[in-house]
Each structure stands twice: as structure tokens, then as C-alpha cells.
Design an enzyme around this catalytic site. Structure first.
Site, PDB file in Angstrom:
ATOM      1  N   SER A 181       0.824  -1.211   0.000  1.00 45.54           N
ATOM      2  CA  SER A 181       0.000   0.000   0.000  1.00 45.54           C
ATOM      3  C   SER A 181       0.857   1.259   0.000  1.00 45.54           C
ATOM      4  CB  SER A 181      -0.913   0.020   1.215  1.00 45.54           C
ATOM      5  OG  SER A 181      -1.842  -1.020   1.160  1.00 45.54           O
TER       6      SER A 181
HETATM    7  N1  SAH Z   1      -1.901  -4.562   3.533  1.00 37.76           N
HETATM    8  C1  SAH Z   1      -0.949  -4.604   2.444  1.00 37.76           C
HETATM    9  C2  SAH Z   1      -1.618  -4.432   1.114  1.00 37.76           C
HETATM   10  C3  SAH Z   1      -1.811  -5.726   0.463  1.00 37.76           C
HETATM   11  S1  SAH Z   1      -2.682  -5.682  -1.055  1.00 37.76           S
HETATM   12  C4  SAH Z   1       0.127  -3.557   2.651  1.00 37.76           C
HETATM   13  O1  SAH Z   1       0.200  -2.937   3.675  1.00 37.76           O
HETATM   14  O2  SAH Z   1       0.934  -3.349   1.772  1.00 37.76           O
HETATM   15  C5  SAH Z   1      -4.144  -6.556  -0.587  1.00 37.76           C
HETATM   16  C6  SAH Z   1      -3.978  -7.988  -0.181  1.00 37.76           C
HETATM   17  O3  SAH Z   1      -5.284  -8.512   0.018  1.00 37.76           O
HETATM   18  C7  SAH Z   1      -3.328  -8.889  -1.226  1.00 37.76           C
HETATM   19  O4  SAH Z   1      -2.203  -9.485  -0.673  1.00 37.76           O
HETATM   20  C8  SAH Z   1      -4.406  -9.917  -1.554  1.00 37.76           C
HETATM   21  O5  SAH Z   1      -3.911 -11.211  -1.792  1.00 37.76           O
HETATM   22  C9  SAH Z   1      -5.259  -9.867  -0.301  1.00 37.76           C
HETATM   23  N2  SAH Z   1      -6.636 -10.358  -0.466  1.00 37.76           N
HETATM   24  C10 SAH Z   1      -7.495 -10.155  -1.497  1.00 37.76           C
HETATM   25  N3  SAH Z   1      -8.672 -10.757  -1.265  1.00 37.76           N
HETATM   26  C11 SAH Z   1      -8.562 -11.358  -0.039  1.00 37.76           C
HETATM   27  C12 SAH Z   1      -9.436 -12.150   0.763  1.00 37.76           C
HETATM   28  N4  SAH Z   1     -10.684 -12.435   0.369  1.00 37.76           N
HETATM   29  N5  SAH Z   1      -8.994 -12.589   1.951  1.00 37.76           N
HETATM   30  C13 SAH Z   1      -7.731 -12.312   2.387  1.00 37.76           C
HETATM   31  N6  SAH Z   1      -6.849 -11.575   1.670  1.00 37.76           N
HETATM   32  C14 SAH Z   1      -7.258 -11.103   0.473  1.00 37.76           C
END
Ligand code: SAH
Length: 223
Positions: free
Chosen positions: A71
Site C-alpha cells: 500500500s
Molecule cells: N496490507 C498490504 C496491502 C496488500 S494488497 C500492505 O500494507 O501493503 C491486498 C492484499 O489482500 C493482497 O495481498 C491480496 O492477496 C489480499 N486479499 C485479497 N482478497 C482477499 C481475501 N478475500 N482474503 C484475504 N486476503 C485477500
């Protein structure tokens, strides 16, 4: 509450590069000193592949593999500030661990964090990163987070870092009275960041701003 991270053995990029990021966050309206301090002390470069680590303190989302991103610092700060401002952060649930950057930030401000990721290798990477930082108040689950994590609920705060088209009802049901859910809602190109507060059986929604997150997907992946 501050769970300090342990920076022994973690290479640090120049103070000036990091201070520039902090300045940018303040220019964009982030005011909470607690949040700014935590972002300042969280080494974002360890969450990235070496080839991208020189860009770690730019205020942008960057790829982490598996079609996912780390993010943007501003969005992490904004979401964390909104949750912190609206009440206590004893127990927090995060959906979408990714490589664990947002998890590291919120874990320094909350008592316990529960985090769910559907892509197993990303969850493993996040575990490694957060261990390296010495953060111990985090429980991980591999799976589809749209059902929440009932076992440890209700939560003071739930934050979702992937966008559903509609808010999953289970997340609302796992909010404590006075609890807050922060979640991007909408289709691919553009979503709105919503803050939902539970008061007894009522849910109040505030729309914060336009954001862009990866979609919240159904089911889980082993690799
Ligand atoms: N929080 C992270 C951002 C990750 S991007 C940061 O700080 O950088 C979002 C994440 O959500 C991805 O890794 C993706 O695999 C996950 N994701 C998407 N759908 C999901 C679900 N239904 N359950 C759990 N994780 C999910």
C-alpha cells in the site's frame, strides 16, 4: 500504546529520504503524531524486493508479486489515523496482509492484531518481515478473509486492504459496539474509502475519499 520495533540489524536508508516522505504525508493532511512517528520508524524497504527497495520511501504503491501491491504510505497513514481517532485499538482485524506493511504500522498502535491473507507465500513473507521487526502481537491466518475471523471477535477495528464490490456482512457483525470498519468499496478502477461505525444494531457510514486498491477476491491460494 506503542509496541516498539527492534531495528537492530536492519539497514536504514537515509534519514533525509524518510523525512521527505513524512513531509509529504503532513502536506496531504495527516496530523496524528502517533501515526507519523510510527511511519517514521517503520522500515518500508524490508517489505520490498531488493530491486525496488530504493523506491521504498516514495509515496506510491509498489508491486510485491502475485499481482498484488504494497500500500501507498499515505493510504496506510490515512486508514490508521481514521481508526485511531475514532476510538480504542485493543483488538484489530486486518483483511489482506500482503507483505505486512500496514500490519506493522497498526501493530505498533494496537494491543493485538489478527490478520488474514489468501495467498500463502505472501502470508509467509509477512510473517518473516514482522518477526524481523520484533513485533509479537500479531496472529496470522491463511484463507479468505471476507468471512472475518469469528474466533477472536468482536473487534474494535477492522481494516480491509482489498476492495469488495459490497461490504461483507460478516465483517459488520464482528465489530464490537463502538467498533469501526475501514474499507475501500467498489469496482476495479476506483473505489471509495468508507468508515463504518457500529452503535448497537446501527451502522453509520462516512465516506472518506477516492482510493485504488486491489480487489477482494473469494477463496484462498496455496501458491
Ligand atoms: N496490507 C498490504 C496491502 C496488500 S494488497 C500492505 O500494507 O501493503 C491486498 C492484499 O489482500 C493482497 O495481498 C491480496 O492477496 C489480499 N486479499 C485479497 N482478497 C482477499 C481475501 N478475500 N482474503 C484475504 N486476503 C485477500
Amino acid at each position: 500504546m506503542q509496541n516498539k520495533i527492534n531495528l537492530n540489524g536492519i539497514g536504514m536508508t537515509s534519514r533525509r529520504t524518510r523525512e521527505r516522505l513524512l513531509g509529504r504525508l503532513m502536506d496531504q493532511g495527516i496530523q496524528s503524531m502517533e501515526v507519523l512517528d510510527v511511519i517514521r520508524s517503520t522500515p518500508r524497504h524490508i517489505f520490498l524486493d531488493e530491486a525496488l527497495s530504493h523506491r521504498a520511501y516514495e509515496d506510491v504503491a509498489l508491486p510485491i508479486g502475485f499481482n498484488q501491491t504494497i500500500s501507498q504510505p499515505y493510504v496506510v497513514a490515512k486508514m490508521t489515523e481514521a481508526l485511531l481517532r475514532s476510538g480504542p485499538l485493543e483488538k484489530v482485524l486486518e483483511i489482506g496482509t500482503g507483505c505486512g506493511y500496514q500490519t506493522a504500522v497498526i501493530a505498533q498502535l494496537a494491543k493485538s492484531v489478527y490478520t488474514i491473507e489468501r495467498i500463502r507465500p505472501l502470508m509467509e513473507r509477512a510473517k518473516k518481515n514482522l518477526k524481523l521487526l520484533g513485533l509479537r502481537n500479531i496472529d496470522f491466518m491463511h484463507g479468505d478473509g471476507s468471512g472475518g475471523w469469528e474466533k477472536y471477535g468482536p473487534y474494535d477495528a477492522i481494516l480491509t486492504t482489498a476492495a469488495p464490490q459490497q461490504i461483507p456482512g460478516n465483517l459488520l457483525m464482528q465489530l464490537a459496539d463502538g467498533g469501526r470498519l475501514i474499507i475501500p468499496v467498489g469496482g476495479d478502477a476506483r473505489q471509495e474509502l468508507q468508515l463504518i461505525t457500529r452503535e448497537g444494531g446501527e451502522f453509520h457510514t462516512t465516506i472518506l475519499e477516492a482510493v485504488r486498491f486491489v480487489p477482494l477476491l473469494v477463496g484462498s491460494l496455496q501458491h
